[in-house]
Design an enzyme around this catalytic site. Structure first.
Site, PDB file in Angstrom:
ATOM      1  CG  HIS A   1     -53.301  52.774 -68.984  1.00 56.26           C
ATOM      2  ND1 HIS A   1     -53.942  53.506 -69.954  1.00 56.26           N
ATOM      3  CD2 HIS A   1     -54.054  51.658 -68.804  1.00 56.26           C
ATOM      4  CE1 HIS A   1     -55.029  52.854 -70.345  1.00 56.26           C
ATOM      5  NE2 HIS A   1     -55.121  51.724 -69.678  1.00 56.26           N
TER       6      HIS A   1
ATOM      7  CG  HIS B   1     -53.352  47.676 -71.057  1.00 54.59           C
ATOM      8  ND1 HIS B   1     -53.890  47.908 -72.302  1.00 54.59           N
ATOM      9  CD2 HIS B   1     -54.141  48.330 -70.188  1.00 54.59           C
ATOM     10  CE1 HIS B   1     -54.944  48.683 -72.180  1.00 54.59           C
ATOM     11  NE2 HIS B   1     -55.134  48.950 -70.896  1.00 54.59           N
ATOM     12  CD  GLU B   2     -53.674  47.821 -66.447  1.00 55.98           C
ATOM     13  OE1 GLU B   2     -53.949  49.019 -66.291  1.00 55.98           O
ATOM     14  OE2 GLU B   2     -54.436  47.031 -67.053  1.00 55.98           O
TER      15      GLU B   2
ATOM     16  CD  GLU C   1     -58.366  51.852 -71.019  1.00 55.08           C
ATOM     17  OE1 GLU C   1     -57.523  51.035 -71.424  1.00 55.08           O
ATOM     18  OE2 GLU C   1     -58.403  52.258 -69.840  1.00 55.08           O
TER      19      GLU C   1
HETATM   20  N1  0A1 Z   1     -58.386  51.054 -66.912  1.00 55.79           N
HETATM   21  C1  0A1 Z   1     -58.271  49.633 -66.727  1.00 55.79           C
HETATM   22  C2  0A1 Z   1     -59.554  48.908 -66.807  1.00 55.79           C
HETATM   23  C3  0A1 Z   1     -60.467  48.970 -65.649  1.00 55.79           C
HETATM   24  C4  0A1 Z   1     -61.632  49.675 -65.739  1.00 55.79           C
HETATM   25  C5  0A1 Z   1     -62.551  49.668 -64.720  1.00 55.79           C
HETATM   26  C6  0A1 Z   1     -62.271  48.903 -63.615  1.00 55.79           C
HETATM   27  O1  0A1 Z   1     -63.226  48.855 -62.637  1.00 55.79           O
HETATM   28  C7  0A1 Z   1     -63.651  47.772 -62.086  1.00 55.79           C
HETATM   29  C8  0A1 Z   1     -61.107  48.201 -63.489  1.00 55.79           C
HETATM   30  C9  0A1 Z   1     -60.191  48.255 -64.518  1.00 55.79           C
HETATM   31  C10 0A1 Z   1     -57.453  49.083 -67.864  1.00 55.79           C
HETATM   32  O2  0A1 Z   1     -57.670  49.472 -69.002  1.00 55.79           O
HETATM   33  O3  0A1 Z   1     -56.629  48.249 -67.623  1.00 55.79           O
HETATM   34 ZN    ZN Z   2     -56.418  50.228 -70.133  1.00 54.35          ZN
END
Ligand code: 0A1
Ligand code: ZN
Length: 881
Positions: A317, A313-314, A336
C-alpha cells in the site's frame, strides 16, 4: 459506458430514520486545500487533548463559499481560532463544525478533548491493553479532531505528543521522529514529521509500553531503512516471521514493480483490539496481533502464510494507496483491488503459484460469490453507500484483484508492468480514480479497455455456458455469457472475459496447447485445434476470469482432467466440478440409487488417484482432497427457481465423505502414517502436515473410534500448532472421551495466549458435533469470552455463522444467536456488528422454511431502536426487494 439509473428512487427521499445515501456521481472537490497540519496531543487514557492547526488555502478547483465545513463525529470544540484570534461565531451542523471564512488563506486552530477509554467502536483514538492507538480509515480521523476527513485532501503533518512516561514509554507517529524530550512530572514528549502529503485516513499515533524487534533493510538505491515490529514484551519472541516477511516484501516490490520505500523508518505495531486485519498508515502500520505474532508452537502454517500476506499487503500500500491514494471512497478498489493482486502475486512467488492460486479462488468463491449473488451485491466501484465501512468487502478487495489480474492475463506480465509504471509515474502524489488506473494501463500496456470498464460498473458473477462440436480437425467451442441481475442493475451488457483454454484428447492421453481467448460478446464461437479424438476442453485454466463456467462434462472426462491436466488449477477445478455436480444433484434428489452410486464411485476413483499419485506434491494433494464447502454448494444449488437446502447439502456431502473414507480406508491410513514420519523442518513438512489432518478427517467418517485414537495420538505427539490444531479439529467433531480431554489440555496449555484461546473458541464453534449449538451458548458464558474484543467475538460467532449445520439448524436457533449478537454488539462496535448481517442476508436463496426464519430475524434487528448507520444499511439492503 454507464449503466442507466432510475431518475428518482425511494433512496432520494430523505427520511429521519435513514442515514443519507452518498452517491459517486455527486463528487465535488473540496473548497479548501490544507497544505500543512500540525497536531498536538496531550495523551491520557481517559482524556486526551488535541489541538489541530490547519494551514488553509482556497482550492481553485473547489466551489467558492464564505465558510469552511470540517467533519467531526461525536466531537465538541473547546476552542476555535482563526489567524491567531479566538472566534465564537462558528456553528455545529449535525456532527460537523462550520466556520465562517472568506478570503484566500488562513490558519485555523481547533482544540478538542476526547476519551479514548470509552471508545469501544475502535475508530479514532482508542485504548487497547493499556496503550493508545488510532484507526482512521475510512472516517475515524473525524473522531479525533475536526478536519476535512476525505481522501482527496492531502496535507503534510507535524505532530507533537506528550504523556506520562511510565504509562507510554514509546511514542510513535507517521514519518520521522524529529525531536524528543522529558517534560515535567514524569511526562515526556516526541515530535514527528511526515514529509509525504497524505489524507487524514493514513494518520496514525501509538503510545504504549512496547518493545521492538528491529532490523535494517538496504533499499535498491542503498538507503538504510530501520524496520521495527513493536509488541508487548512477552510477545517479542514471536515477531521474527513478521520482520522477515517485511524485508521480503520490500525486496519483492523493488524487483517486481520497481517500487522502493521512501522513508528511513518503517514501524509496525501489533494491537489486540482491532476491527480488521491491519492498516497501512504511512510509516506506521497498525496490525491486529493475529497478523504479526507467530511461532510454530502457537501458530499454524496457514497463520504463517496469512502474516506474510498481510505484512506484504500493508507494505505494498505504500505505493498503491499511500503515494497514490483514492479521490473518494467509491474508488476504494483502486488501492485495495490492486494491492490484493500485488500481495497475491508476492505470495505466489514466495510459496508457489498453483496452491496459492487455488487458495485465492477458494476465498473468492466462499466470500465474494455469495455476496455477488445476494442483496448486498455491488460493483467493485460502488455507485452509492450510506456507511463506507460496509464496503470493505470481498467484492472491492478480491473481485477487484481479479479484475486487475484479467488485465495482466491479457497483456502478460511485462506489458502489465509498463502499464503500472505509467500509472505510478502519472499519478504519484495524487488522489486518483479507477478510471485513471484503467487509462494508465491502456496507454502503458497498449491494451484497449473500452468495453472492459464494464467490470467496474456491473455487479454479479458472470456465467459462461459451454458447448462443443467437432468439425474435421477443429473443435468449435460455443461460449455464451450472462451477467445476472443484481440490486439496482436489472439489465447487463456482455463483458470481455479472458479464458485460457486447451483441448486435450482423452483416448490418446495427449494434451493440447494452451491459448488465450477473449469472450466479449453474448455468444461467440471459437475454433480450436484438436489434439486427437475424444476432445476434452480444459477451460479457464489458472482461473483467468472470475466467472462461473457452466457445462456438463461426463464424469469420465472430469476424472481424466483431474488426473492428467497439465494445469494444476484445472486439475483442482475438475475435481471440484465432479464433486459439485454430484452433490448438488444428490441434494436436489435428482439421483436414483444407481446414479448416486455411480457418482460416488467416480469421485472415489478420482480421490484414489489423488491420494496415491506419487508424482503429486503433498501441498497440492491437500488442495485436491478438499471437497467444495457447503457454502459454495449452496450457491451452486440455488440457481433459477431452485433454492439451496442446507440440510440436504449437508447430508449429501457427509455421505460422500463417508463413502470416500470407507473406500479408501487403507490408502488414507497409509497417507497418515507416511505424513506422521516427516519432521517439522523437512522441506516436505508443510505438505505432510496438510494431508495428515485431511486424511484423519476422512478416516473419522468411516471409523470414528480409530480416528479418535489417531487424532489423540497426533495431538499428544505434535511439536507444532498445525498438527495439534488439526487433531483437535477432528476430535471436536466426534462424540468421544478424547474430545473433552484434549480440549481441556489445549486450553490449560494456552490460556494466557489470546490468539490461541481464539482458536480454542473457533474449533468448537466450527465443529460438526451434534451439540454444537449448546456448546456455543456455553462458550458465550465462558469467563474468557468478551463482546468488546473483535477477535474474540469473531472467534466464536463468525465461526458459528460459518458452520452450516449449526447456523442453519432447522429450529432457527442459529439464526437467533447471530441476530442476538448483532443487537448486543451494535451499540458497542457497529462496524464489527454489521459484518454479521450478510449471513442472514442470504435468506432469499435458501429453502422457504429456513428463509422465513432468517427474514424474521432481520426484521427483528431492523425494528430495534437506535441502530447504527452500519447495521441499518446492511439490514435494510438485506430486506429490500
Ligand atoms: N486499508 C486496510 C483495511 C482497513 C480498513 C478499515 C479499517 O478500519 C477499521 C481498518 C483496516 C487494508 O486494506 O489493509
Ligand atoms: Zn488494503
Amino acid at each position: 459506458m454507464d449503466i442507466a439509473h432510475d431518475p428518482i428512487t425511494a433512496d432520494d427521499i430523505p427520511s429521519p430514520a435513514q442515514p443519507p445515501l452518498i452517491k459517486r456521481e455527486d463528487y465535488t472537490p473540496y473548497a479548501w486545500r490544507v497544505p500543512e497540519t500540525a497536531l498536538d496531543f496531550a495523551l491520557g487514557l481517559d482524556q486526551t487533548q488535541v489541538t489541530a492547526t490547519l494551514k488553509l488555502e482556497r482550492n481553485p478547483a473547489g466551489e467558492a463559499s464564505d465558510e469552511i465545513r470540517l467533519n467531526g463525529d461525536g466531537l465538541t470544540a473547546d476552542r476555535v481560532a482563526v489567524d491567531g484570534a479566538n472566534i465564537t461565531d462558528w456553528r455545529m451542523d449535525g456532527p460537523d463544525l462550520v466556520i465562517p471564512l472568506s478570503g484566500k488563506a488562513h490558519t485555523v486552530e481547533i482544540a478538542t478533548t476526547i476519551n479514548p477509554r470509552t471508545n469501544t467502536a475502535l475508530m479514532g483514538l482508542y485504548a487497547s491493553n493499556g496503550m493508545l492507538c488510532t484507526q482512521c480509515e475510512a472516517e475515524g480521523f473525524r473522531r479525533i479532531t475536526f478536519f476535512p476527513d476525505r481522501p482527496d485532501v492531502l496535507s503534510t503533518y507535524r505532530v507533537r505528543m506528550s504523556g506520562p512516561k511510565d504509562q507510554f514509554p514509546i511514542l510513535l507517529c507517521n514519518g520521522n521522529n524529529t525531536e524528543s524530550g522529558e517534560g515535567e512530572d514524569g511526562t515526556h514528549w516526541a515530535e514527528w514529521h511526515d514529509p509525504w502529503p497524505k489524507p487524514s485516513y493514513l494518520f496514525a499515533l501509538v503510545a504504549g509500553d512496547l518493545v521492538a524487534n528491529s532490523a535494517s533493510f538496504t533499499t535498491a538505491s542503498g538507503r538504510e531503512v530501520e524496520c521495527n515490529i513493536w509488541v508487548r514484551a512477552e510477545d517479542l519472541q514471536r515477531t521474527g516471521h513478521a520482520l522477515e516477511s517485511l524485508h521480503r516484501s520490500m525486496k519483492w516490490d523493488e524487483e517486481v514493480f520497481g517500487r522502493e520505500y521512501d522513508l528511513d523508518l518503517y514501524n509496525v505495531v501489533a494491537v489486540s483490539d482491532f476491527n480488521m486485519g491491519a492498516m497501512e498508515n504511512k510509516g506506521l502500520n497498525v496490525f491486529n496481533t493475529k497478523y504479526v505474532l507467530a511461532d510454530p508452537d502457537t501458530a499454524t502454517d496457514a497463520d504463517f502464510d496469512a502474516i506474510e500476506g498481510v505484512i506484504g499487503h500493508e507494505y505494498f500500500h505504500n505505493w498503491s494507496g499511500n503515494r497514490i491514494t483514492c479521490r473518494d471512497w467509491f474508488q476504494l478498489s483502486l488501492k485495495e483491488g490492486f494491492t490484493v493482486l500485488r500481495d497475491q502475486l508476492f505470495s505466489q512467488d514466495m510459496r508457489g503459484e498453483a496452491v496459492k492460486r487455488i487458495e485465492d479462488v477458494r476465498i473468492l468463491r466462499a466470500a465474494q460469490f455469495p455476496e455477488d449473488a445476494g442483496p448486498l451485491a455491488h460493483p467493485i466501484r460502488p455507485d452509492s453507500y450510506r456507511e463506507i465501512s460496509n464496503f470493505y468487502t470481498a467484492t472491492v478487495y478480491n473481485k477487484g484483484a481479479e479484475v486487475i489480474r484479467m488485465m495482466r492475463s491479457m497483456t502478460g506480465a511485462e506489458r502489465f508492468r509498463a502499464g503500472t509504471d505509467l500509472y505510478f509515474d502519472r499519478h504519484d502524489g495524487e488522489a486518483a480514480t479507477c478510471e485513471d488506473f484503467v487509462q494508465a494501463i491502456e496507454a502503458g500496456a497498449d491494451l484497449d479497455l473500452e468495453q472492459f470498464r464494464l467490470w467496474y460498473q456491473q455487479a454479479g458473477t458472470p456465467k459462461v455456458s459451454v458447448s462443443q462440436q467437432v468439425d474435421g480437425d477443429i473443435l468449435r467451442l460455443t461460449l455464451t455469457q450472462t451477467v445476472p441481475a443484481t440490486p439496482g442493475q436489472p439489465d447487463k451488457q456482455p463483458m470481455p472475459i479472458p479464458l485460457r483454454v486447451a483441448v486435450h484428447s482423452r483416448t490418446t492421453d495427449s494434451l493440447g496447447a494452451e491459448q488465450l481467448i477473449v469472450l466479449d460478446q453474448a455468444t461467440q464461437v471459437f475454433e480450436l485445434p484438436l489434439a486427437g479424438p475424444d476432445p476434452v476442453v480444459s477451460i479457464n485454466r489458472g482461473y483467468t476470469a472470475p466467472v462461473i463456467v457452466e457445462r456438463s462434462l461426463d464424469n469420465a472426462d472430469l476424472v481424466f482432467l483431474a488426473a492428467h491436466d497439465d494445469d494444476p488449477f484445472a486439475r483442482y477445478e475438475a475435481m471440484q466440478e465432479l464433486a459439485v455436480g454430484h452433490l448438488v444433484a444428490a441434494a436436489s434428489a435428482e439421483l436414483d440409487g444407481a446414479a448416486l452410486a455411480e457418482g460416488q464411485s467416480a469421485l472415489v476413483d478420482a480421490m484414489r488417484s489423488v491420494v496415491t499419485d506419487v508424482a503429486l506434491d503433498d501441498s497440492m494433494r491437500g488442495e485436491l482432497m478438499l471437497l467444495p464447502s457447503e457454502t459454495y454448494l449452496f450457491e451452486a444449488m440455488a440457481s433459477g427457481d431452485r433454492k439451496a437446502d442446507p440440510g440436504a447439502i449437508n447430508t449429501a456431502r457427509e455421505a460422500l465423505r463417508t463413502a470416500i473414507g470407507q473406500a479408501l480406508a487403507t490408502e488414507l491410513n497409509a497417507l497418515h502414517v507416511r505424513a506422521q514420519k516427516v519432521d517439522f523442518d523437512d522441506p516436505d513438512g508443510r505438505g505432510a502436515r496438510k494431508i495428515k489432518t485431511q486424511a484423519l478427517a476422512y478416516i473419522a467418517m468411516s471409523d470414528r473410534a480409530k480416528a479418535a485414537a489417531m487424532a489423540a495420538h497426533q495431538f499428544d505427539h505434535a511439536d507444532n500448532m498445525t498438527d495439534r490444531q488439526g487433531a483437535l479439529m477432528v476430535l471436536c467433531g466426534l462424540d468421544c472421551p478424547e474430545r473433552g480431554e484434549r480440549l481441556t489440555a489445549f486450553y490449560d496449555r494456552y490460556k494466557t495466549n489470546d490468539l490461541v484461546v481464539d482458536k480454542w473458541f473457533t474449533l468448537q464453534a466450527l465443529s460438526s458435533h451434534p451439540d454444537v449449538i449448546a456448546q456455543a451458548k456455553q462458550l458465550a458464558e465462558h469467563p474468557d469470552f468478551t463482546i468488546s474484543n473483535p477477535n474474540r467475538v469473531r472467534s466464536l460467532y463468525m465461526a458459528f455463522a460459518g458452520n452450516p449445520s449449526a447456523f442453519h439448524a432447522e429450529s432457527g436457533e442459529g439464526y437467533r444467536m447471530i441476530a442476538d449478537v448483532i443487537l448486543a454488539l451494535d451499540p458497542i462496535n457497529p462496524q464489527t456488528a454489521a459484518r454479521f448481517v450478510s449471513a442472514l442476508g442470504r435468506w432469499r436463496r435458501i429453502e422457504p422454511k429456513r428463509a422465513a426464519l432468517m427474514k424474521a430475524e432481520l426484521e427483528r434487528i431492523s425494528n430495534a431502536k437506535n441502530l447504527s448507520r452500519d447495521t441499518f444499511e446492511q439490514v435494510s439492503r438485506s430486506l429490500e426487494g
